[in-house]
Design a protein around this motif. Structure first.
Motif, short mmCIF file in Angstrom:
data_model
loop_
_atom_site.label_atom_id
_atom_site.label_comp_id
_atom_site.label_asym_id
_atom_site.label_seq_id
_atom_site.Cartn_x
_atom_site.Cartn_y
_atom_site.Cartn_z
N VAL A 1 -9.05 -2.77 17.95
CA VAL A 1 -8.19 -3.62 18.42
C VAL A 1 -6.86 -3.15 18.48
N LEU A 2 -6.16 -2.66 17.69
CA LEU A 2 -4.78 -1.99 17.57
C LEU A 2 -4.52 -0.74 18.46
N GLY A 3 -5.69 -0.30 18.75
CA GLY A 3 -5.61 0.98 19.48
C GLY A 3 -4.84 2.25 18.71
N THR A 4 -5.31 2.26 17.31
CA THR A 4 -4.90 3.25 16.37
C THR A 4 -5.92 4.12 15.76
N PRO A 5 -5.86 5.09 15.13
CA PRO A 5 -6.69 5.88 14.57
C PRO A 5 -7.18 5.01 13.02
N VAL A 6 -8.48 5.02 12.72
CA VAL A 6 -9.16 4.39 11.57
C VAL A 6 -8.21 4.82 10.43
N GLY A 7 -7.75 6.07 10.17
CA GLY A 7 -7.02 6.54 9.13
C GLY A 7 -5.74 5.77 8.89
N THR A 8 -5.14 5.47 10.03
CA THR A 8 -3.82 4.55 10.15
C THR A 8 -4.06 3.44 9.71
N VAL A 9 -5.29 2.82 10.21
CA VAL A 9 -5.48 1.40 9.74
C VAL A 9 -5.54 1.29 8.08
N TRP A 10 -6.26 2.30 7.49
CA TRP A 10 -6.68 2.35 6.12
C TRP A 10 -5.15 2.48 5.40
N ARG A 11 -4.42 3.52 5.77
CA ARG A 11 -3.11 3.82 5.17
C ARG A 11 -2.24 2.49 5.19
N ARG A 12 -2.02 1.74 6.51
CA ARG A 12 -1.50 0.53 6.53
C ARG A 12 -1.91 -0.57 5.69
N LEU A 13 -3.17 -0.75 5.42
CA LEU A 13 -3.81 -1.46 4.59
C LEU A 13 -3.43 -1.28 3.06
N HIS A 14 -3.60 -0.22 2.84
CA HIS A 14 -3.33 0.59 1.37
C HIS A 14 -1.72 0.11 0.88
N GLU A 15 -0.87 0.40 1.88
CA GLU A 15 0.53 0.25 1.88
C GLU A 15 0.95 -1.28 1.78
N ALA A 16 0.02 -2.04 2.44
CA ALA A 16 0.36 -3.62 2.60
C ALA A 16 -0.08 -3.99 1.06
N ARG A 17 -1.33 -3.55 0.70
CA ARG A 17 -1.53 -4.12 -0.71
C ARG A 17 -0.80 -3.77 -1.90
N ALA A 18 -0.32 -2.59 -1.63
CA ALA A 18 0.21 -2.04 -2.72
C ALA A 18 1.66 -2.69 -2.89
N GLU A 19 2.27 -2.88 -1.70
CA GLU A 19 3.68 -3.68 -1.32
C GLU A 19 3.56 -5.04 -1.97
N VAL A 20 2.46 -5.78 -1.62
CA VAL A 20 2.31 -7.02 -1.98
C VAL A 20 2.09 -7.39 -3.54
N ARG A 21 1.30 -6.32 -4.16
CA ARG A 21 1.13 -6.12 -5.61
C ARG A 21 2.58 -5.89 -6.31
N ARG A 22 3.39 -5.00 -5.58
CA ARG A 22 4.51 -4.74 -6.50
C ARG A 22 5.52 -5.92 -6.40
N ALA A 23 5.34 -6.56 -5.32
CA ALA A 23 6.32 -7.95 -5.05
C ALA A 23 5.96 -8.83 -5.95
N LEU A 24 4.63 -9.04 -6.14
CA LEU A 24 3.98 -10.04 -7.18
C LEU A 24 4.56 -9.83 -8.64
N GLU A 25 4.43 -8.50 -8.87
CA GLU A 25 4.70 -8.25 -10.14
C GLU A 25 6.13 -8.24 -10.60
N ARG A 26 6.99 -8.04 -9.57
CA ARG A 26 8.42 -8.23 -9.80
C ARG A 26 8.59 -9.62 -10.03
N GLY A 27 7.84 -10.35 -9.26
CA GLY A 27 8.14 -12.03 -9.25
C GLY A 27 7.66 -12.71 -10.56
N ALA A 28 6.69 -12.00 -11.35
CA ALA A 28 6.04 -12.46 -12.37
C ALA A 28 6.73 -12.15 -13.48
N ARG A 29 7.75 -11.20 -13.49
CA ARG A 29 8.64 -11.03 -14.75
C ARG A 29 9.70 -11.80 -14.96
#
Length: 193
Positions: free
Chosen positions: A165-193
């Motif tokens: 759909v996005l016209g990108t390599p699968v590896g790029t999709v997995w990298r972006r997904l991993h980075e998005a999940r990690a970024e959201v997790r960090r933001a939620l952990e910072r907010g929980a403190r």
């Protein structure tokens, strides 16, 4: 409706998405209604999560199917058209993004997902705070990461489908997904403190 029309309508409902797109490409717009009936709710749910303005969602759903009909000849023949249709919706969103202001209200619809009533007002307040933190964390993601996250996590698409759909390599999709999940997790952990 006459018997011939009823048989034709029944026949169209029994066809694969690929066969329906072939008929549309030949100029028969009747099968477009069958495709709409099959997939409009999935497209709508994707757009509710990814569109900047909930008021535009129904228009975007309609536009998605009309655009898909115009592009019927380019359909890749997959048995299910859901990834193709979500891809058309993504392209329409990208076009709107270039035309309108940045996606500042992307996640307004996340809080509108029905949830069962909670037992106490404190539970409801806590859930509302958690949802607000999640919406805020996702809203701060770069567009590429946010789209991948929404397509995989809320739309149930595979990495391969998202890559197509996005016209990108699968590896790029997995990298972006991993980075998005990690970024959201960090933001939620910072907010929980």
């Amino acid at each position: 409706m006459g018997r011939a029309q009823a048989r034709e309508a029944l026949s169209a409902r029994e066809q694969t998405d690929a066969a329906l797109f072939e008929a549309i490409a030949r100029g028969d717009l009747g099968p477009l209604g069958v495709l709409f009936d099959r997939h409009h709710e999935h497209v709508r749910q994707f757009l509710l999560r990814a569109a900047p303005n909930e008021a535009d969602v129904d228009d975007l759903v309609q536009e998605t199917f009309l655009t898909a009909a115009r592009a019927a000849a380019s359909y890749d023949g997959r048995e299910t058209a859901r990834p193709f249709l979500v891809g058309v919706a993504v392209q329409l969103l990208r076009r709107r993004r270039r035309t309108f202001a940045r996606l500042k209200g992307l996640l307004e619809s996340f809080g509108r997902t029905p949830t069962p009533p909670l037992s106490t007002p404190e539970d409801e307040a806590s859930l509302a705070e958690d949802e607000a933190r999640l919406r805020s964390a996702i809203a701060r993601l770069a567009d590429e990461r946010r789209l991948v996250l929404v397509m995989v996590e809320w739309n149930g698409m595979s990495g391969v489908e998202v890559a197509r759909v996005l016209g990108t390599p699968v590896g790029t999709v997995w990298r972006r997904l991993h980075e998005a999940r990690a970024e959201v997790r960090r933001a939620l952990e910072r907010g929980a403190r």
